[in-house]
Design an enzyme around this catalytic site. Sequence first.
Site: not given
Length: 309
Positions: A14, A37, A90, A168
């Site tokens: 995203i 990471r 979100k 989601d």
Amino acid sequence: MTVINIALVGFGKIAKDQHVPSIGKSEAFHLAATVSRHGTMEGVPAHRDLASLIADQPEVTAVALCTPPQVRYALAREALEAGLDVLLEKPPGATLAEVEDLIALARDRGRVLFATWHSRFAAGVPATKAWLAEREIQRGSITWREDVRRWHPGQTWIWQAGGLGVFDPGINALSILTEILPQSAHLTGADLEFPSNQETPIAARLSFLSGGAPIEVDFDFRQEGPQTWAMNFETNDGVLTLADGGATVSAAGQSLSEGDALASEYDGIYARFARLLAGRESEVDLSPLIHVADAFMLGRRLITDPFVE
């Protein structure tokens, strides 16, 4: 105009697909760093943790948190306590209580906290809201079906507790619904389908009432081929149809908006964040997440086939 140095915290799909292009087009922001990471971006300073960013790049005054929701709270607290303004992808958190805590912390520290709902910035949402405001909704339906393998490849977090599963993408539909309805809605029933090997649902059917009008919702993460992000509302003055996630809207046979799904949504997010920063205002609307929490509270748990990517 003073350009705001912003860092992306979490550099997955995203962030790369949506945040980077919109920041690049914005006159208000400069992508000054990434924190991840795993992912990096050529020509942009990279840090493995937020503490390193805070220590090494004091010119960065804002962060956009693009991590999975399960780990976002601790990062948001760390950023706010360090004096940074915070944009939340979100959903804004894994629980309602943790987001309420962030609201209070941002207020106490004089920081801007912006909980984003990208689908509200779809091209057709303002026209839809205005059209429905002048009419009586009699009934509505929402169909939000997409292929989890296409949109979340290898993202195991979405199947873990707090990852929301089909909610989601489904919360995108709920963010539009809570923006456009003239009267608030409340959940009256839900069926949630859980794969036998996962902790979050792969499909959900929800029933709402809004001012006495029933609204039926169908979410599914198993759709192959063309994806479906659509809403229909029957009113006392014709039918409104919203498609492509809110980009394309027609009402009573006339076009109100035409476009592509996701186009310019994140441009709108960063334009809004710039205005909030200029006015030193926070914006956190929890209503879509409240509906998801209600679905988990009211929903009947149905076990379905295992999900294997």
